[in-house]
Design a protein around this motif. Structure first.
Motif, short mmCIF file in Angstrom:
data_model
loop_
_atom_site.label_atom_id
_atom_site.label_comp_id
_atom_site.label_asym_id
_atom_site.label_seq_id
_atom_site.Cartn_x
_atom_site.Cartn_y
_atom_site.Cartn_z
N MET A 34 9.29 5.86 -9.80
CA MET A 34 10.17 6.14 -8.67
C MET A 34 10.47 4.89 -7.84
SD MET A 34 8.55 9.73 -7.37
CE MET A 34 9.71 9.88 -6.04
N LEU A 35 9.79 3.81 -8.11
CA LEU A 35 9.99 2.58 -7.35
C LEU A 35 11.21 1.82 -7.84
CD1 LEU A 35 6.33 1.27 -7.31
CD2 LEU A 35 7.55 2.37 -5.44
N PRO A 36 11.84 1.07 -6.96
CA PRO A 36 12.93 0.21 -7.41
C PRO A 36 12.43 -0.82 -8.42
CG PRO A 36 12.93 0.38 -5.03
CD PRO A 36 11.68 1.03 -5.51
N LYS A 37 13.31 -1.28 -9.25
CA LYS A 37 12.94 -2.23 -10.32
C LYS A 37 12.34 -3.52 -9.75
CE LYS A 37 13.08 -3.20 -14.72
NZ LYS A 37 12.06 -2.68 -15.58
N ALA A 38 12.83 -3.99 -8.61
CA ALA A 38 12.31 -5.22 -8.01
C ALA A 38 10.85 -5.05 -7.61
CB ALA A 38 13.15 -5.61 -6.79
N TYR A 39 10.49 -3.91 -7.06
CA TYR A 39 9.09 -3.66 -6.70
C TYR A 39 8.21 -3.54 -7.94
CZ TYR A 39 9.85 -2.98 -1.72
OH TYR A 39 10.14 -3.17 -0.41
N GLN A 40 8.73 -2.90 -8.97
CA GLN A 40 7.95 -2.77 -10.21
C GLN A 40 7.68 -4.13 -10.84
OE1 GLN A 40 9.90 -0.18 -12.98
NE2 GLN A 40 9.82 1.58 -11.62
N ASP A 41 8.65 -5.02 -10.77
CA ASP A 41 8.51 -6.31 -11.44
C ASP A 41 7.79 -7.37 -10.62
OD1 ASP A 41 9.82 -5.22 -13.59
OD2 ASP A 41 11.78 -6.03 -13.01
N PRO A 100 2.67 -5.85 -9.58
CA PRO A 100 1.64 -6.56 -10.35
C PRO A 100 0.72 -7.43 -9.50
CG PRO A 100 3.78 -6.80 -11.40
CD PRO A 100 4.01 -6.16 -10.07
N TRP A 101 1.09 -7.76 -8.27
CA TRP A 101 0.28 -8.63 -7.41
C TRP A 101 -0.67 -7.86 -6.49
CZ3 TRP A 101 -0.23 -13.65 -8.16
CH2 TRP A 101 0.72 -14.27 -8.95
N LEU A 102 -0.66 -6.56 -6.54
CA LEU A 102 -1.53 -5.78 -5.66
C LEU A 102 -2.88 -5.57 -6.32
CD1 LEU A 102 1.00 -3.09 -4.45
CD2 LEU A 102 0.24 -5.12 -3.24
N PRO A 103 -3.96 -6.04 -5.70
CA PRO A 103 -5.27 -5.88 -6.33
C PRO A 103 -5.73 -4.42 -6.40
CG PRO A 103 -5.42 -7.34 -4.41
CD PRO A 103 -4.03 -6.85 -4.51
N MET A 104 -5.30 -3.60 -5.45
CA MET A 104 -5.73 -2.21 -5.45
C MET A 104 -5.03 -1.39 -6.53
SD MET A 104 -8.13 -1.87 -3.51
CE MET A 104 -8.96 -2.96 -2.42
N LEU A 158 0.79 -1.23 0.00
CA LEU A 158 0.00 0.00 0.00
C LEU A 158 0.83 1.28 0.00
CD1 LEU A 158 -3.11 -0.89 2.13
CD2 LEU A 158 -2.92 -0.63 -0.32
N PRO A 159 1.92 1.37 0.74
CA PRO A 159 2.73 2.60 0.61
C PRO A 159 3.32 2.79 -0.79
CG PRO A 159 3.33 1.45 2.61
CD PRO A 159 2.42 0.54 1.84
#
Length: 109
Positions: A44-51, A55-59, A35-36
């Motif tokens: 602005m997110l790191p590549k690991a979070y983007q990949d 993609p797994w966050l329903p919101m 959520l944050p």
């Protein structure tokens, strides 16, 4: 937003009924780390979070769908709305298979 809320509740209910208490831990970790990240711009997110996380966050579908409708004049039934309907359907199927499965067969008439 109602479709997103319904899809999240159905996904949560389906996973909880299927896995029990470990499903709660999955969603706690998913929401704690996810959520944050939705407040920030994806660039602005790191590549690991983007990949791997985003993609797994329903919101994520809620935010992208509202953004597309407000700023890009997309219709109500856009790609993100269909993704939320699919997530709700998957949660509903998991919930009903577990509820009407072999474990609970003795409790029904």
């Amino acid at each position: 937003m109602a479709i997103a809320t319904f899809s999240f509740i159905m996904l949560f209910s389906g996973v909880i009924s299927w896995t029990g208490f470990p499903g709660v831990l999955i969603f706690v970790l998913l929401l704690f780390f996810g959520l944050p990240l939705l407040v920030m711009a994806p660039e602005m997110l790191p590549k690991a979070y983007q990949d791997y996380v985003l993609p797994w966050l329903p919101m994520k579908f809620l935010y992208e769908g509202v953004r597309d409708m407000l700023y890009f004049k997309a219709s109500f039934l856009n790609q993100n709305t269909w993704a939320l309907i699919t997530i709700a359907g998957a949660g509903l199927v998991m919930f009903f298979f577990e509820t009407f499965g072999k474990r609970h067969k003795a409790t029904f008439i």
